[in-house]
Design a protein around this motif. Structure first.
Motif, PDB file in Angstrom:
ATOM      1  N   VAL A 193       0.805  -1.167  -0.082  1.00 49.21           N
ATOM      2  CA  VAL A 193      -0.092   0.037  -0.085  1.00 49.21           C
ATOM      3  C   VAL A 193       0.935   1.310   0.192  1.00 49.21           C
ATOM      4  O   VAL A 193       0.623   2.242  -0.814  1.00 49.21           O
ATOM      5  N   LEU A 194       2.128   1.180   0.741  1.00 46.91           N
ATOM      6  CA  LEU A 194       2.967   2.317   0.992  1.00 46.91           C
ATOM      7  C   LEU A 194       3.700   2.469  -0.419  1.00 46.91           C
ATOM      8  O   LEU A 194       3.953   3.739  -0.946  1.00 46.91           O
ATOM      9  N   VAL A 195       3.968   1.474  -1.218  1.00 45.06           N
ATOM     10  CA  VAL A 195       4.798   1.499  -2.496  1.00 45.06           C
ATOM     11  C   VAL A 195       3.741   1.916  -3.506  1.00 45.06           C
ATOM     12  O   VAL A 195       3.951   2.987  -4.265  1.00 45.06           O
ATOM     13  N   GLU A 196       2.569   1.606  -3.538  1.00 46.10           N
ATOM     14  CA  GLU A 196       1.627   2.139  -4.255  1.00 46.10           C
ATOM     15  C   GLU A 196       1.189   3.610  -4.172  1.00 46.10           C
ATOM     16  O   GLU A 196       1.178   4.318  -5.214  1.00 46.10           O
ATOM     17  N   ALA A 197       1.475   3.932  -2.838  1.00 42.22           N
ATOM     18  CA  ALA A 197       1.151   5.388  -2.524  1.00 42.22           C
ATOM     19  C   ALA A 197       2.375   6.385  -2.937  1.00 42.22           C
ATOM     20  O   ALA A 197       2.017   7.365  -3.576  1.00 42.22           O
TER      21      ALA A 197
END
Length: 103
Positions: free
Chosen positions: A60-64
């Motif tokens: 989720v962090l990578v996607e953000a």
């Protein structure tokens, strides 16, 4: 920690935690163009394709933080998880932070 550094840390951590095979390591590759930074982590567990799950926050962090990310299978038995960050938006964000700090 900056966005690209957080992405490297997360993808490397995932490779160690979920892509580990005894006696085989993961590989980190960085490619830079004037427009973008490509972060790629390859591990020997091509049978374990990552996906965003409710239990974890890493991808989720990578996607953000990334403009794009994905998984490339191969060469067998490996897989590579990659993320691309626009350097134009990164430098624009840094300029905004500097301007806000000066106010």
């Amino acid at each position: 920690m900056t966005g690209p550094a957080q992405i490297v840390a997360e993808l490397a951590s995932n490779a160690v935690t979920h892509g580990r095979v005894p006696g085989r390591d993961f590989r980190l590759a960085l490619s830079v163009t004037p427009e973008s930074l490509l972060i790629e982590v390859t591990d020997p567990r091509g049978d374990r394709i990552p996906e965003i799950r409710e239990a974890g926050y890493g991808l989720v962090l990578v996607e953000a933080l990334a403009n794009r990310w994905g998984v490339r299978e191969g060469p067998v038995p490996c897989k590579a998880v990659w993320a691309e960050v626009s350097l134009a938006s990164a430098s624009r964000g840094a300029a905004i932070r500097r301007a806000q700090g000066a106010s």
